[in-house]
Design an enzyme around this catalytic site. Structure first.
Site, PDB file in Angstrom:
ATOM      1  N   HIS A 170      34.007  47.706  20.493  1.00 13.85           N
ATOM      2  CA  HIS A 170      33.661  48.150  21.837  1.00 13.85           C
ATOM      3  C   HIS A 170      33.636  46.984  22.805  1.00 13.85           C
ATOM      4  CE1 HIS A 170      31.730  51.967  20.070  1.00 13.85           C
ATOM      5  NE2 HIS A 170      32.937  52.217  20.518  1.00 13.85           N
ATOM      6  N   CYS A 194      34.180  47.595   8.416  1.00 16.49           N
ATOM      7  CA  CYS A 194      33.325  46.471   8.017  1.00 16.49           C
ATOM      8  C   CYS A 194      32.615  46.763   6.687  1.00 16.49           C
ATOM      9  CB  CYS A 194      32.296  46.241   9.119  1.00 16.49           C
ATOM     10  SG  CYS A 194      31.105  44.953   8.713  1.00 16.49           S
ATOM     11  N   GLU A 239      30.809  55.262  14.516  1.00 19.75           N
ATOM     12  CA  GLU A 239      30.267  54.848  13.216  1.00 19.75           C
ATOM     13  C   GLU A 239      29.355  55.920  12.630  1.00 19.75           C
ATOM     14  OE1 GLU A 239      28.241  50.953  12.931  1.00 19.75           O
ATOM     15  OE2 GLU A 239      26.998  51.938  11.428  1.00 19.75           O
ATOM     16  N   SER A 299      26.698  49.676  21.104  1.00 18.11           N
ATOM     17  CA  SER A 299      25.322  49.979  20.712  1.00 18.11           C
ATOM     18  C   SER A 299      24.490  48.706  20.574  1.00 18.11           C
ATOM     19  CB  SER A 299      25.362  50.749  19.388  1.00 18.11           C
ATOM     20  OG  SER A 299      24.088  50.928  18.880  1.00 18.11           O
TER      21      SER A 299
END
Ligand code: SF4
Length: 407
Positions: free
Chosen positions: A85, A147, A177, A316
């Protein structure tokens, strides 16, 4: 047979290192870091948080994207959503010829134009199980940058579903996510999830579980979590056994507190001796998020006069860093260094936690007297953007500093 699934790099790190550093590193930031995370410029005392910027997962995803372009120069390369992001990084991806596939409303991706000869990059926060299966079915080359810390959460959620526990995920239900994490319950028949945004929402679940006076009814909970729970969610049946997990970038303390409240509700309902068969928890905040939050708290023991937090408004972890800073000092969350306008001296920033909160423009935001300036950045912000933001502030201040030539 051609290999079509990659998640361990192409061994081209050395080939792309120079270009990645040239595009994202900052010699000025490295110099301040080397001088103990602080340096004074004119009447501005600058302090860097001890942990900031690109995390190991983002580093890897960005490297991997560059390696992909290097490896497949003649193929059409797609990216599912955003690699991370950060608007600047995503712009660079576009300039390299990578095509973005954005979801339609409802989060559904249209892969109808993807063919078996194309390459598709999966982002650091992963994709849903369903999207992964659809892409595998197409037969395209998949470069999976999910990840390792996200994969750890998936493993927990998978185990919860396997063992008949509903996964209660502390996260934002629209975030890629959290959606990808929630989808992992689909690996087991009858797997269930519910996503809670914050403590208030978690307490709706806790009050129901513990049968506390005034709790929401079954139907009210179904309605409340309509978009945030697995299809067919039935609180009577699905809140008997709960396993807690979280989006990796939430506020660590809130995640811990939610886990404790859910456990307390289970004990209230079933008794301490049965708690283990009704409640499980596993802290899944990633270490990079934790370290960045800890570094901000450390800095706030002696808060600077003002704080600039750099990172995407939909990031986030950046939003949480800014939220933490706001509790202590004047804080400006900017999406990009360009939000600081050298010509007018104004700063454009998002003054609230919510990702979609409107921006505000402030003019006389720099103190007239000498002041201290704190800087940090989310896990998806490259160092060159931190360096640029600082140079812009100093320029407004009339302090001329050249970015050092090289690292
Ligand atoms: S914030 Fe954490 S989970 Fe997300 S990419 Fe970075 S290291 Fe991985």
């Amino acid at each position: 047979m051609e290999e079509t699934y990659f998640r361990r790099g192409f061994g081209l790190k050395a080939e792309v290192k120079g270009i990645v550093e040239a595009e994202y590193a900052s010699a000025l930031v490295e110099r301040i870091r080397a001088r103990g995370y602080q340096e004074t410029f004119g009447d501005v005392a600058v302090r860097l948080a001890q942990e900031f910027g690109f995390c190991y997962g983002v580093d890897r995803a960005v490297d991997y994207a560059y390696e992909t372009v290097h490896k497949f120069p003649d193929r059409t390369i797609y990216l599912v959503g955003e690699i991370i992001h950060n608007p600047h990084v995503n712009k660079r991806m576009t300039e390299m010829g990578i095509r973005f596939i954005y979801p339609a409303s409802g989060g559904v991706f249209d892969f109808s134009h993807v063919t078996a000869s194309d390459v598709v990059i999966l982002p650091a926060f992963g994709v849903t199980l369903q999207d992964f299966q659809r892409l595998r079915a197409i037969g395209c080359i998949l470069v999976d940058t999910t990840c390792g810390s996200v994969l750890t959460v998936w493993k927990r959620v998978d185990e919860y579903a396997r063992d008949g526990f509903t996964a209660l995920i502390h996260g934002k239900y629209q975030h890629e996510e959290s959606r990808a994490t929630a989808s992992q319950v689909g690996k087991h028949p009858g797997g269930k999830y519910v996503i809670v945004r914050d403590m208030d929402e978690a307490m709706l679940v806790c009050d129901f579980v513990a049968d506390r006076p005034g709790h929401r009814s079954r139907d009210e909970l179904i309605e409340h979590f309509r978009e945030k729970a697995s299809p067919g969610f039935d609180p009577d049946r699905d809140l008997q056994r709960i396993g807690v997990a979280n989006q990796t970038t939430m506020l660590a303390n809130e995640s811990l507190a939610i886990g404790a409240r859910v456990r307390a509700a289970m004990v209230e309902r079933w008794g301490e001796e049965h708690a283990a068969s009704h409640f499980r928890s596993f802290g899944t905040i990633c270490s990079a998020t934790q370290e960045r939050q800890d570094a901000v708290l450390e800095m706030m023991k002696e808060p600077p006069d003002l704080m600039i937090v750099i990172g995407g408004y939909n990031s986030s972890n950046t939003n949480h860093l800014a939220h933490m800073c706001r509790q202590y000092t004047a804080t400006y969350h900017v999406e990009d260094a360009a939000c600081i306008d050298v010509d007018t001296g104004a700063i454009r920033h998002k003054p609230e936690l919510a990702a979609n909160a409107p921006e505000r423009v402030d003019h006389d935001w720099l103190p007239a007297r000498p002041f201290s300036l704190g800087l940090t950045a989310g896990a998806s912000t490259p160092n060159n953007k931190i360096g640029e933001a600082l140079l812009r502030v100093l320029k407004i201040r009339g302090v001329n500093v050249e970015e050092p030539a090289a690292l």
